[in-house]
Design a protein around this motif. Structure first.
Motif, PDB file in Angstrom:
ATOM      1  N   LEU A   1       2.342   5.525   9.266  1.00  0.00           N
ATOM      2  CA  LEU A   1       2.786   5.653   7.881  1.00  0.00           C
ATOM      3  C   LEU A   1       3.903   6.682   7.719  1.00  0.00           C
ATOM      4  N   LYS A   2       3.881   7.739   8.528  1.00  0.00           N
ATOM      5  CA  LYS A   2       4.893   8.784   8.385  1.00  0.00           C
ATOM      6  C   LYS A   2       6.286   8.288   8.769  1.00  0.00           C
ATOM      7  N   ARG A   3       6.370   7.144   9.466  1.00  0.00           N
ATOM      8  CA  ARG A   3       7.663   6.574   9.851  1.00  0.00           C
ATOM      9  C   ARG A   3       8.232   5.675   8.766  1.00  0.00           C
ATOM     10  N   MET A   4       7.454   5.435   7.696  1.00  0.00           N
ATOM     11  CA  MET A   4       7.894   4.544   6.631  1.00  0.00           C
ATOM     12  C   MET A   4       8.514   5.351   5.486  1.00  0.00           C
TER      13      MET A   4
ATOM     14  N   ILE B   1       3.330   1.595  -1.354  1.00  0.00           N
ATOM     15  CA  ILE B   1       2.818   0.220  -1.297  1.00  0.00           C
ATOM     16  C   ILE B   1       1.534   0.172  -0.481  1.00  0.00           C
ATOM     17  N   PHE B   2       1.548   0.840   0.664  1.00  0.00           N
ATOM     18  CA  PHE B   2       0.363   0.829   1.518  1.00  0.00           C
ATOM     19  C   PHE B   2      -0.816   1.536   0.859  1.00  0.00           C
ATOM     20  N   LEU B   3      -0.532   2.623   0.157  1.00  0.00           N
ATOM     21  CA  LEU B   3      -1.607   3.413  -0.441  1.00  0.00           C
ATOM     22  C   LEU B   3      -2.065   2.862  -1.792  1.00  0.00           C
ATOM     23  N   THR B   4      -1.389   1.838  -2.314  1.00  0.00           N
ATOM     24  CA  THR B   4      -1.841   1.202  -3.562  1.00  0.00           C
ATOM     25  C   THR B   4      -2.330  -0.217  -3.293  1.00  0.00           C
TER      26      THR B   4
ATOM     27  N   GLY C   1      -2.504  -1.606  -0.378  1.00  0.00           N
ATOM     28  CA  GLY C   1      -3.361  -1.543   0.797  1.00  0.00           C
ATOM     29  C   GLY C   1      -4.777  -1.110   0.471  1.00  0.00           C
ATOM     30  N   ILE C   2      -4.925  -0.172  -0.471  1.00  0.00           N
ATOM     31  CA  ILE C   2      -6.266   0.314  -0.797  1.00  0.00           C
ATOM     32  C   ILE C   2      -7.071  -0.750  -1.532  1.00  0.00           C
ATOM     33  N   LEU C   3      -6.383  -1.615  -2.299  1.00  0.00           N
ATOM     34  CA  LEU C   3      -7.092  -2.721  -2.955  1.00  0.00           C
ATOM     35  C   LEU C   3      -7.658  -3.680  -1.914  1.00  0.00           C
ATOM     36  N   ILE C   4      -6.868  -3.942  -0.875  1.00  0.00           N
ATOM     37  CA  ILE C   4      -7.323  -4.835   0.189  1.00  0.00           C
ATOM     38  C   ILE C   4      -8.442  -4.189   1.000  1.00  0.00           C
ATOM     39  N   ALA C   5      -8.237  -2.923   1.353  1.00  0.00           N
ATOM     40  CA  ALA C   5      -9.177  -2.253   2.252  1.00  0.00           C
ATOM     41  C   ALA C   5     -10.493  -1.899   1.570  1.00  0.00           C
ATOM     42  N   VAL C   6     -10.422  -1.311   0.362  1.00  0.00           N
ATOM     43  CA  VAL C   6     -11.638  -0.846  -0.314  1.00  0.00           C
ATOM     44  C   VAL C   6     -12.345  -1.988  -1.020  1.00  0.00           C
TER      45      VAL C   6
ATOM     46  N   LEU D   1       5.764  -3.030   9.660  1.00  0.00           N
ATOM     47  CA  LEU D   1       4.848  -1.897   9.731  1.00  0.00           C
ATOM     48  C   LEU D   1       3.677  -2.099   8.762  1.00  0.00           C
ATOM     49  N   PHE D   2       4.009  -2.540   7.543  1.00  0.00           N
ATOM     50  CA  PHE D   2       2.981  -2.773   6.530  1.00  0.00           C
ATOM     51  C   PHE D   2       2.006  -3.857   6.988  1.00  0.00           C
ATOM     52  N   LEU D   3       2.525  -4.980   7.500  1.00  0.00           N
ATOM     53  CA  LEU D   3       1.658  -6.058   7.982  1.00  0.00           C
ATOM     54  C   LEU D   3       0.790  -5.583   9.142  1.00  0.00           C
ATOM     55  N   TYR D   4       1.398  -4.824  10.043  1.00  0.00           N
ATOM     56  CA  TYR D   4       0.655  -4.307  11.194  1.00  0.00           C
ATOM     57  C   TYR D   4      -0.481  -3.393  10.733  1.00  0.00           C
ATOM     58  N   LEU D   5      -0.197  -2.532   9.755  1.00  0.00           N
ATOM     59  CA  LEU D   5      -1.221  -1.627   9.234  1.00  0.00           C
ATOM     60  C   LEU D   5      -2.356  -2.388   8.569  1.00  0.00           C
ATOM     61  N   GLU D   6      -2.032  -3.467   7.860  1.00  0.00           N
ATOM     62  CA  GLU D   6      -3.080  -4.248   7.195  1.00  0.00           C
ATOM     63  C   GLU D   6      -3.981  -4.950   8.203  1.00  0.00           C
ATOM     64  N   VAL D   7      -3.387  -5.459   9.295  1.00  0.00           N
ATOM     65  CA  VAL D   7      -4.203  -6.086  10.340  1.00  0.00           C
ATOM     66  C   VAL D   7      -5.094  -5.034  11.003  1.00  0.00           C
ATOM     67  N   LEU D   8      -4.525  -3.865  11.281  1.00  0.00           N
ATOM     68  CA  LEU D   8      -5.331  -2.785  11.843  1.00  0.00           C
ATOM     69  C   LEU D   8      -6.459  -2.404  10.891  1.00  0.00           C
ATOM     70  N   ASP D   9      -6.145  -2.288   9.600  1.00  0.00           N
ATOM     71  CA  ASP D   9      -7.158  -1.951   8.604  1.00  0.00           C
ATOM     72  C   ASP D   9      -8.292  -2.967   8.612  1.00  0.00           C
ATOM     73  N   ALA D  10      -7.921  -4.238   8.690  1.00  0.00           N
ATOM     74  CA  ALA D  10      -8.948  -5.291   8.695  1.00  0.00           C
ATOM     75  C   ALA D  10      -9.844  -5.162   9.920  1.00  0.00           C
ATOM     76  N   SER D  11      -9.228  -4.907  11.083  1.00  0.00           N
ATOM     77  CA  SER D  11     -10.030  -4.801  12.300  1.00  0.00           C
ATOM     78  C   SER D  11     -10.940  -3.584  12.258  1.00  0.00           C
ATOM     79  N   PHE D  12     -10.437  -2.453  11.746  1.00  0.00           N
ATOM     80  CA  PHE D  12     -11.277  -1.266  11.632  1.00  0.00           C
ATOM     81  C   PHE D  12     -12.356  -1.455  10.565  1.00  0.00           C
ATOM     82  N   SER D  13     -12.057  -2.224   9.532  1.00  0.00           N
ATOM     83  CA  SER D  13     -13.029  -2.454   8.475  1.00  0.00           C
ATOM     84  C   SER D  13     -14.217  -3.260   8.977  1.00  0.00           C
TER      85      SER D  13
END
Length: 376
Positions: free
Chosen positions: A54-57, A64-67, A69-74, A253-265
């Protein structure tokens, strides 16, 4: 800084635990609290990985990721997904599953109990694959050195993790079939259901891992292209542009983070079924934990610091391994909810304390940061 970053998480924690005690008493309070701690601990490495990417974005894509993304993740993975699992395995609609859990808990419990073998087999195999792929990799930092060195050598065999997982699945299914045969039909033979669900769990893990690998490769290609363009701009005396970084590369980066989030979830949600089948307890506990994971991600980005506790990732994965075994065992034998939850939290707490002790030893010895653990 702490209050600004974790304020919402603190508020959700107070409200969630108060609601758990109000509706379900101390048992509900304890299980929700355990699920919260478990979700935070199992997803700690998720926060670290998220922060590093995230720090590279740009600030825009971070928001976008923190809004979004949080709807998708939480709300998606942690709240809706447990209900969806129960609905699919029990053969009812999501709203019907929620209605039964609220208005007819006896029928809901019967349906969940009947669906438990398929849920446990799917989740147990998915978590087991996460654990095995972790312990079969060679790592610079080792928590239990002798054991982890042996496992890393075994991991050099192609497909060894999948083979071990499938062997565990066959053992579980044969145990269930034997139990049904010995009782002369008094207990339904669910071995076929367990086999099918377990294989689905392995395939799901491989699919999620494949998607993560695809986006990671795509991201590396884009970053290499952008770095080459910036270097060319410097050579001709022009200021490098950040448009590529904030555009296509940031989108991947955003798509990659969402896939990672899904796998960790997955591990948190599936692990919750090893502790309880109560969808409202799961929703509260995982929701609280996910809020802290998001807050921790923000904190790590803003402070510029990453994981200081070297064995915490190990403890989280050993907890995942313990949960996977308990899920498979629970198909045949009942395990108390507080025991299953307490074992995972205990492993993580032990890893945390080992990290603290190792850090203190490094300070005393004048070392900046170790490369191997005290267990090595």
């Amino acid at each position: 800084m702490i209050w600004k970053t974790f304020g919402w998480s603190f508020g959700v924690t107070v409200v969630g635990l108060a609601a758990a005690y109000w509706f379900w008493g101390w048992e509900g309070f304890a299980v929700v609290a355990i699920l919260s701690v478990l979700e935070i601990s199992l997803s700690f490495d998720n926060a670290v990985v998220n922060a590093g990417i995230l720090k590279r974005m740009s600030l825009f894509w971070q928001k976008i990721f923190l809004t979004v993304g949080i709807l998708i993740a939480v709300f998606g993975m942690r709240l809706v997904f447990p209900v969806a699992i129960v609905a699919v395995t029990a053969g009812v609609g999501p709203m019907e599953a929620v209605r039964l859990a609220t208005d007819d808990p006896d029928t809901y419990e019967m349906m969940v109990t009947d669906a438990h073998p398929s849920i446990a087999a799917f989740g147990g195999m998915f978590l087991l694959m996460i654990f095995l792929n972790f312990v079969f990799q060679e790592r610079e930092v080792q928590w239990i050195g002798p054991l982890e060195r042996v496992l890393a050598k075994l991991g050099r065999i192609d497909g060894f993790a999948v083979g071990v997982a499938l062997a565990g699945l066959l053992l579980t299914a044969s145990t269930i079939a034997t139990h049904a045969y010995q009782h002369g039909g008094a207990h339904a033979d669910k071995s076929a259901t367990v086999l099918l669900s377990g294989v689905a769990g392995v395939l799901t893990y491989l699919l999620v891992g494949g998607l993560s690998g695809f986006f990671e490769k795509k991201l590396e290609e884009d970053e290499s292209r952008i770095a080459a363009a910036e270097e060319a701009a410097k050579r001709v005396g022009r200021q490098p542009t950040a448009a590529g970084v904030t555009g296509k590369a940031a989108f991947f980066l955003f798509l990659y983070l969402e896939v990672l989030d899904a796998s960790f979830s997955f591990d948190g949600v599936i692990g919750a079924f090893a502790i309880t089948n109560h969808i409202f307890w799961m929703a509260l506990g995982l929701g609280i934990g996910a809020m802290y994971v998001r807050s921790l991600t923000i904190y790590l980005v803003r402070e510029g610091t990453l994981d200081s506790y070297r064995y915490l990732e190990h403890g989280a994965h050993y907890a995942i391994g313990a949960l996977s075994v308990m899920l498979l065992v629970s198909i045949r034998w009942h395990l108390p909810e507080l025991v299953t939850g307490g074992l995972g939290v205990g492993l993580i707490a032990t890893a945390f304390w080992s990290s603290v002790r190792a850090n203190r030893a490094d300070v005393a010895a004048g070392h900046a940061k170790p490369t191997v653990g005290a267990g090595g």
